[in-house]
Structure formats: C-alpha cells, structure tokens
Motif scaffolding. Structure first.
Motif, PDB file in Angstrom:
ATOM      1  N   HIS A  77       0.811  -1.227   0.000  1.00  0.00           N
ATOM      2  CA  HIS A  77       0.000   0.000   0.000  1.00  0.00           C
ATOM      3  C   HIS A  77       0.840   1.271   0.000  1.00  0.00           C
ATOM      4  N   ALA A  78       2.126   1.173   0.321  1.00  0.00           N
ATOM      5  CA  ALA A  78       2.959   2.369   0.493  1.00  0.00           C
ATOM      6  C   ALA A  78       3.944   2.473  -0.662  1.00  0.00           C
ATOM      7  N   SER A  79       3.523   3.133  -1.714  1.00  0.00           N
ATOM      8  CA  SER A  79       4.386   3.307  -2.883  1.00  0.00           C
ATOM      9  C   SER A  79       5.435   4.382  -2.617  1.00  0.00           C
ATOM     10  N   PRO A  80       6.652   4.200  -3.123  1.00  0.00           N
ATOM     11  CA  PRO A  80       7.692   5.230  -2.918  1.00  0.00           C
ATOM     12  C   PRO A  80       7.415   6.524  -3.675  1.00  0.00           C
ATOM     13  N   ILE A  81       6.482   6.499  -4.636  1.00  0.00           N
ATOM     14  CA  ILE A  81       6.208   7.718  -5.415  1.00  0.00           C
ATOM     15  C   ILE A  81       4.906   8.389  -4.994  1.00  0.00           C
ATOM     16  N   ALA A  82       4.266   7.898  -3.932  1.00  0.00           N
ATOM     17  CA  ALA A  82       3.019   8.516  -3.466  1.00  0.00           C
ATOM     18  C   ALA A  82       3.305   9.823  -2.743  1.00  0.00           C
ATOM     19  N   ALA A  83       2.359  10.754  -2.807  1.00  0.00           N
ATOM     20  CA  ALA A  83       2.485  12.020  -2.082  1.00  0.00           C
ATOM     21  C   ALA A  83       2.427  11.745  -0.585  1.00  0.00           C
ATOM     22  N   ILE A  84       3.356  12.328   0.156  1.00  0.00           N
ATOM     23  CA  ILE A  84       3.466  12.077   1.593  1.00  0.00           C
ATOM     24  C   ILE A  84       2.553  13.011   2.375  1.00  0.00           C
ATOM     25  N   GLY A  85       1.957  12.489   3.454  1.00  0.00           N
ATOM     26  CA  GLY A  85       1.178  13.336   4.347  1.00  0.00           C
ATOM     27  C   GLY A  85      -0.268  12.943   4.473  1.00  0.00           C
ATOM     28  N   GLY A  86      -0.737  12.013   3.603  1.00  0.00           N
ATOM     29  CA  GLY A  86      -2.124  11.583   3.686  1.00  0.00           C
ATOM     30  C   GLY A  86      -2.331  10.545   4.760  1.00  0.00           C
ATOM     31  N   ALA A  87      -3.587  10.067   4.879  1.00  0.00           N
ATOM     32  CA  ALA A  87      -3.915   9.105   5.927  1.00  0.00           C
ATOM     33  C   ALA A  87      -3.164   7.790   5.747  1.00  0.00           C
ATOM     34  N   ASP A  88      -2.877   7.407   4.474  1.00  0.00           N
ATOM     35  CA  ASP A  88      -2.214   6.139   4.193  1.00  0.00           C
ATOM     36  C   ASP A  88      -0.792   6.308   3.679  1.00  0.00           C
ATOM     37  N   THR A  89      -0.257   7.511   3.751  1.00  0.00           N
ATOM     38  CA  THR A  89       1.106   7.737   3.260  1.00  0.00           C
ATOM     39  C   THR A  89       1.923   8.436   4.338  1.00  0.00           C
ATOM     40  N   GLY A  90       3.109   7.899   4.574  1.00  0.00           N
ATOM     41  CA  GLY A  90       3.951   8.485   5.620  1.00  0.00           C
ATOM     42  C   GLY A  90       5.300   7.811   5.688  1.00  0.00           C
ATOM     43  N   GLY A  91       5.661   7.383   6.900  1.00  0.00           N
ATOM     44  CA  GLY A  91       6.991   6.867   7.148  1.00  0.00           C
ATOM     45  C   GLY A  91       7.358   5.649   6.326  1.00  0.00           C
ATOM     46  N   GLN A  92       6.400   4.731   6.101  1.00  0.00           N
ATOM     47  CA  GLN A  92       6.728   3.528   5.331  1.00  0.00           C
ATOM     48  C   GLN A  92       7.066   3.878   3.892  1.00  0.00           C
ATOM     49  N   ASN A  93       6.324   4.796   3.290  1.00  0.00           N
ATOM     50  CA  ASN A  93       6.636   5.222   1.919  1.00  0.00           C
ATOM     51  C   ASN A  93       8.061   5.760   1.834  1.00  0.00           C
ATOM     52  N   ILE A  94       8.426   6.613   2.802  1.00  0.00           N
ATOM     53  CA  ILE A  94       9.761   7.211   2.818  1.00  0.00           C
ATOM     54  C   ILE A  94      10.818   6.127   3.028  1.00  0.00           C
ATOM     55  N   ALA A  95      10.552   5.202   3.957  1.00  0.00           N
ATOM     56  CA  ALA A  95      11.533   4.164   4.265  1.00  0.00           C
ATOM     57  C   ALA A  95      11.810   3.284   3.048  1.00  0.00           C
ATOM     58  N   VAL A  96      10.762   2.886   2.346  1.00  0.00           N
ATOM     59  CA  VAL A  96      10.941   2.037   1.168  1.00  0.00           C
ATOM     60  C   VAL A  96      11.705   2.789   0.076  1.00  0.00           C
ATOM     61  N   HIS A 104       3.980  -2.184 -10.735  1.00  0.00           N
ATOM     62  CA  HIS A 104       2.611  -2.012 -10.249  1.00  0.00           C
ATOM     63  C   HIS A 104       1.837  -3.312 -10.439  1.00  0.00           C
ATOM     64  N   VAL A 105       1.407  -3.880  -9.337  1.00  0.00           N
ATOM     65  CA  VAL A 105       0.796  -5.211  -9.308  1.00  0.00           C
ATOM     66  C   VAL A 105      -0.728  -5.085  -9.373  1.00  0.00           C
ATOM     67  N   GLU A 106      -1.331  -5.888 -10.230  1.00  0.00           N
ATOM     68  CA  GLU A 106      -2.799  -5.904 -10.325  1.00  0.00           C
ATOM     69  C   GLU A 106      -3.363  -6.724  -9.168  1.00  0.00           C
ATOM     70  N   ALA A 107      -4.082  -6.042  -8.297  1.00  0.00           N
ATOM     71  CA  ALA A 107      -4.687  -6.696  -7.130  1.00  0.00           C
ATOM     72  C   ALA A 107      -5.935  -5.906  -6.764  1.00  0.00           C
ATOM     73  N   GLY A 108      -7.085  -6.310  -7.317  1.00  0.00           N
ATOM     74  CA  GLY A 108      -8.316  -5.575  -7.075  1.00  0.00           C
ATOM     75  C   GLY A 108      -8.474  -4.419  -8.035  1.00  0.00           C
ATOM     76  N   PRO A 109      -9.489  -3.595  -7.837  1.00  0.00           N
ATOM     77  CA  PRO A 109      -9.741  -2.451  -8.722  1.00  0.00           C
ATOM     78  C   PRO A 109      -8.543  -1.502  -8.768  1.00  0.00           C
ATOM     79  N   VAL A 110      -8.276  -0.978  -9.962  1.00  0.00           N
ATOM     80  CA  VAL A 110      -7.151  -0.047 -10.116  1.00  0.00           C
ATOM     81  C   VAL A 110      -7.617   1.332  -9.674  1.00  0.00           C
ATOM     82  N   THR A 111      -7.735   1.466  -8.381  1.00  0.00           N
ATOM     83  CA  THR A 111      -8.137   2.726  -7.759  1.00  0.00           C
ATOM     84  C   THR A 111      -7.699   2.695  -6.307  1.00  0.00           C
ATOM     85  N   PHE A 112      -7.779   3.826  -5.631  1.00  0.00           N
ATOM     86  CA  PHE A 112      -7.367   3.861  -4.222  1.00  0.00           C
ATOM     87  C   PHE A 112      -8.313   3.025  -3.365  1.00  0.00           C
ATOM     88  N   ILE A 113      -7.735   2.213  -2.499  1.00  0.00           N
ATOM     89  CA  ILE A 113      -8.485   1.439  -1.502  1.00  0.00           C
ATOM     90  C   ILE A 113      -7.761   1.615  -0.175  1.00  0.00           C
TER      91      ILE A 113
END
Length: 652
Positions: free
Chosen positions: A11-30, A69-78
C-alpha cells in the motif's frame, strides 16, 4: 554480477504524495532504502499495488530501481485496512512477473504484514528467502487504538505465521524488538534492530530568519511545529490542548503550525481529522494561534523544521517515527511521546524532552520551559544535530541492511552450485569501484578544486599543511606528504612544507601511551599550526575522536580545515571548511577514491607552484637584464650574464 532484490510494499508506494492518511513513514523508508541499496550496487524491484491507470505497469524510477505495479483488485485507491482480500491476486500477479522475466531474486524484503504474507507464499512456491519489516504490529496497534483499529482480525494469525517463517525480521527500535519477542514469541536470533534514518543532503538546518521570510511567518513569534499524517493516533489534539493550557494558566502564547493532510489546502472535507482539530482549537480558545498549513512536498519540509522553535510529536504509539529525526537534523528540539521508537531516538534532557502521550499539562510546561530559555534551546540544537548525524542516516541504515542481506543470501539454497564466488567478487568489486569513481567525478570535482586552491594559497603565503588520519588513512596522509615534500610529477620544483602527523611515531606512541590517543593529533596541531596553515583530515567515516579534536584545535589557531571523507562525512563534515566526501559506504571504495583525489590535489598544487616559480624567475631575469643595460653593457654581454644567471637561479 549485480544482485537483484525484491521489495514489497503493497500500500505504500515510494512515489506517493506524503502526508495523507495512508502515506507516511513507510513510503519514505521504502524509497530511501531502495535508493541507497541501488547506490551500493544492488538492482531493486519494488512491488506495490496498482491504484492509478495513469501509471505504467513497470516504471523505471531511478538508476537500478524499477517500480512494478501489481494488479490486485480495482485499479483505484483502496484504504489499506481493506486490502487483505486482494493479497491472493497480488501474489499471483507477482509470480507471473517473476516467471515472465525469469528473475532470480536473491531475496525478498517485505514491508508490512500483508506484503509479508505475499512473500511467505512466494517462498513456499519458489524457495526465495524473505525478510520482513512490519512497521506496525497488529497486537500493539489494537492495544492502543481499540475499536479505532479497522484492520481485520485475520492480521493476528498472519503476523504469527510470518514471524515463524521469515528468514529475518527487522525491528525498527528496541521496543519493537521486545514486542516481537513478548507478543509473538519471535526467535531473538532472527531479529535485527535497524532504525530508519534521514538524508543529510535533503534535511539540514537553514537560517531561521530566512526561512520565516520565505514562508511568510512572523520572525519574532514563538513557533511550535506539528508535522505528519492527520489521523487521531498521532495525538495532534494533545498539542492543541497544551496550547490552551499555556494560554489560560500561564498567559504564554505561541503559534502552532500543523503541516499535513490529503491536500495542499487544509480542507476538512478532504481530511476529516483537520475538521475535528479545528473544532477542538475553537473549544480550547486558541483558534487564533493555530495555523493549518495542509500537505507540503518533501523538498519544503526542512523549511518548516528550520522555521520552528520546537517540534512536537505526541502519538499514542509510534513504531518508529521519522519526523523527530528530521526535526533534530534541522537543529530543532523535539518534545515527543515516551513510546515506541520516539523514546529511543530522542535523548531526554539532551536533544529534547520525553513526555507521556496524553498529558497536555506536562507537554505545555515543557514547551514553556524550552521556549523561555535560549541557552537550553541552543544546547538541544547542537546535541540534536550531532546525535542524528552520528546514529540515524539512511546510509548507515542501508549499510546494516545490506550486511543482513548478504548474511541471508549466503545461506540461501538458490545459490547455483557452479557459481564461482571468487570470480563474481572480483567482477563485482571492479564494477563497484567504477561506479563509485563515476559518482565521485560528478559530485566532488568542485570541492577537490577548491581544496587544491586553498592549499596552494597557504603555501604561496609561506604557510604549511598538516595531514592526519588513522589506519589506511594514516598511510595515505604520509603518501600525500611525500608527494609534496618530494615531487609528484614535476622535476626541479622546490620542496613544499607538508607534514604527516602520523609519521612522528615516537611522539604518537608516547602521547597515546602516557595520556590518550584521542589527543595525539590535536597536540601536534597546537605545536605546529599557525594562522593561515591548512589541516587536512583523511577518514572513511569522519567519526574518529582524534580527528575531531584536531579540527577543533586547528580552528582555535585560525587554520583552514579540509576533510577528505566518506559515508556522508560524519561529524567531521560539520567542522571542516571544505568537504570532499566520496559517495560510498564501503571503506575500501572510499579509500581507493581518496588516494586518487590525493594524486589529483598533488598535481594541481604542484602545477600552480611551478607556474609561480617560473614567473619569479622570469621577473628576476628581466630585472637583471634591465640593470645591465642601464649600466651601459652591450646586449651581447647582457646575454652572457643572463646565461650565468640561468646556471645559478634558485627558487624564491
């Protein structure tokens, strides 16, 4: 042959914008782990769930790094709390990719429990060993969040399976290690503690007045900063309540900046937590003191850290917490919760304060104590910068991680029986050296030129150069001195006053034996150094106490200091005037490039000195001829005198 590693971060992509509910330290660490592993010569594939069709299935993100990018469910935010049902599809698509490319991953490093589930299933099918960094443990999260934890209960059993089947587990802090052992009965022998870090080239102190002007903040106002994800467990409400206590009970006011959210503007409709906090600020009577900033890009964060007088972070629990490191790296003291990773990164009473997670009164008192003492703030600032640069950089974390990878890979059944380790090592070492040289050529050429000019200027004014280092660096110091006292390439030049402090073995051994080895170079600097002289320190780490004390001694004597360093420069990099930092974390590669740099410096210095000496000779000749002519001597006689002068000329 380069080593290919797979990182999974569902769920934590290295290219996601940081600061949202699901983006933070793990994104940065990866992201940072991948970047630094690639710099060490690994080839990295990061597998993350495909949630945006505008992104390609395979993205060549950086040199040596691909994002799959792995296909796993709908190609949208979950939301990550609802992703578990799609992990079977994630595993299948990842297996298809591995088989299609015939990739032989040395190992898989999974981040978070769902990624680890995928890694465990792939290990069963392909035999690839895996490592897991949980980032947050389900049992710990449930203890602290209760009904506010929306992850399914199946996570408990998955984590237990992963703990049992993983080849190695990375704990982010001592508390994380204890939780794994006490709550999951993890084998202590399979746990390696590797903290997260920060990048000194990205997060560093800026002038407070400058950044406040840039951010349009009041230069005279006391500013408290809260930065991170906008979710209840981060405890931002605790800081707002502390602000209310400070105003109502002590008539003490400060500005609270809250940076974070799902959008660049602080929109409660997009980020509900902001709406809740705005209502709380009004109820506490501090709405006028609280500024919601919204989400900001990473390249702006050190502006906010540097603009603040104090950084607060008081979550209910925190597996690690990168923001306190970043704040300390900018010289801003931190008041944080005495929980999880925060209690291991903040040194209470030295780099900041630790407080209970839900005690706004004590938090308010600590803020007032800190903001009321410039002396205390300066003490914390100096300690904080030194502390994180010594212990918490991504380069150091990556070095520890790479050591763990090699330990696991050498035990792997995937090693081919006919794989010639010795020849592979030779090939890899040459490739690593070539790569380090290429990076160095781009990054240190200007610093090398500046250093050569600084040494030349000192020598031209009658100054001298002192050089020191330990171990292999001691040998390089003596090598450098020998090239300049003797000659490097040019014949006929004068000897230059360059002294290797390590060469005086009688003094070094006597002083080290009778007093302390930490003082040997500083003592010599005190004896020989004069204003305008140059001190060159050579070190692969920049952390040696005797070198740091030598630099401080040189500073007192108004000498110019040059550091020929590696591994991001270490503490020495903060003290020297010019840093030539070899961009590598491997001591052997650093020393190889450092020797080349010393040869380059020798050439540049020597050529400039030779040019000066020739100019002096030319001026002397011209003056002599003019004197002969004024005395009425013929040109022929003058030419003879010139010939005699050529045979007896000397250096100035």
């Amino acid at each position: 042959m380069k080593k290919r590693i797979a990182l999974i971060s569902e769920h934590a992509s290295p290219i996601a914008a940081i600061g949202g509910a699901d983006t933070g330290g793990q994104n940065i660490a990866v992201a940072e782990l991948a970047r630094h592993l690639a710099a060490l010569g690994y080839e990295i594939d990061i597998f993350t769930r495909w949630d945006d069709r505008r992104l390609p299935k395979t993205l060549n993100w950086r040199d040596g790094i691909r994002i799959i990018h792995v296909e796993a469910g709908p190609v949208t935010f979950i939301p990550k709390e609802k992703l578990l049902p799609y992990m079977t599809a994630f595993t299948k698509d990842m297996l298809r990719f591995i088989k299609a490319e015939n990739n032989r991953y040395k190992l898989i490093h999974a981040h978070f429990f769902m990624s680890a589930l995928v890694a465990a299933d792939i290990k069963q099918k392909l035999g690839i060993p895996f490592i897991v960094t949980f980032h947050a443990l389900a049992r710990v999260r449930r203890i602290h969040q209760g009904r506010n934890d929306w992850f399914p209960d199946e996570g408990f059993a998955i984590e237990e399976r992963v703990v049992a089947e993983a080849d190695q587990i990375v704990a982010l802090c001592p508390q994380d290690r204890d939780d794994l052992i006490n709550l999951y009965q993890a084998d202590p022998g399979k746990i390696t503690v590797i903290p997260n870090g920060f990048r000194p080239d990205e997060i560093y102190p800026l002038d407070k007045l400058f950044v406040r002007m840039a951010l349009k903040l009041d230069p005279k106002e006391k500013i408290i900063l809260q930065l991170g994800r906008m979710v209840p467990r981060k405890g931002v409400d605790n800081v707002i309540k502390a602000l209310g206590y400070m105003r109502s009970k002590h008539n003490f006011e400060a500005r609270l900046l809250i940076v974070g959210g799902e959008s660049d503007e602080p929109d409660p409709g997009i980020t509900p937590e902001i709406g809740r906090l705005q209502k709380l600020a009004k109820a506490e009577g501090v709405s006028d003191l609280v500024t919601f900033v919204g989400r900001r890009t990473r390249d702006m964060l050190h502006y906010y850290y540097s603009a603040a007088d104090v950084f607060t972070t008081t979550p209910w629990y925190e597996p690690f917490g990168i923001t306190p490191l970043e704040s300390m790296a900018c010289g801003t003291p931190v008041i944080g919760s005495n929980v999880g990773g925060i209690k291991s990164t903040i040194v209470d009473g030295k780099t900041g304060f630790l407080v209970p997670p839900n005690d706004p009164v004590l938090l308010g008192r600590r803020i007032i104590e800190l903001l009321s003492s410039n002396k205390l703030m300066m003490y914390f600032k100096e300690n904080a910068i030194r502390h994180v640069n010594e212990s918490y950089t991504w380069m150091k974390a990556t070095h520890l991680t790479a050591n763990m990878y090699e330990r696991i890979a050498t035990q792997s059944p995937l090693r081919a029986e006919d794989e010639d380790d010795s020849l592979s090592y030779i090939d890899d070492s040459f490739e690593a050296l070539i790569e380090t040289i290429e990076k160095s050529r781009r990054k240190i050429r200007l610093a090398t030129l500046d250093s050569a000019q600084a040494i030349y200027r000192s020598l031209a004014r009658g100054g001298k150069v002192l050089v020191c280092g330990n171990g292999g660096s001691a040998a390089e110091a003596q090598h450098f001195a020998a090239e300049l006292v003797g000659r490097f390439e040019a014949t006929g030049r004068r000897g230059l006053p360059v002294m290797a402090l390590t060469a005086d073995t009688a003094f070094v051994t006597a002083w080290a034996n009778d007093f302390t080895f930490e003082e040997v170079f500083a003592r010599q600097v005190e004896a020989y150094g004069q204003p305008g002289d140059v001190l060159v320190v050579i070190s692969s780490s920049g952390q040696s106490p005797n070198l740091l004390k030598a630099i401080r001694a040189a500073r007192k004597r108004e000498m110019f200091c040059i550091g020929l360093l590696g591994k991001e420069g270490g503490a020495a990099g903060e003290l020297t005037d010019i840093n030539i930092i070899v961009p590598s974390n491997e001591t052997s590669r650093i020393q190889e490039v450092q020797l080349h740099v010393l040869h380059v410096l020798s050439h540049l210095i020597e050529q400039q000195i030779m040019a000066d000496d020739q100019n002096v000779i030319q001026i002397t000749e011209e003056w002599s001829i003019s004197q002969f002519q004024m005395a009425g001597l013929s040109g022929k006689t003058a030419d003879k005198r010139k010939i005699r002068h050529e045979s007896t000329k000397c250096d100035r």
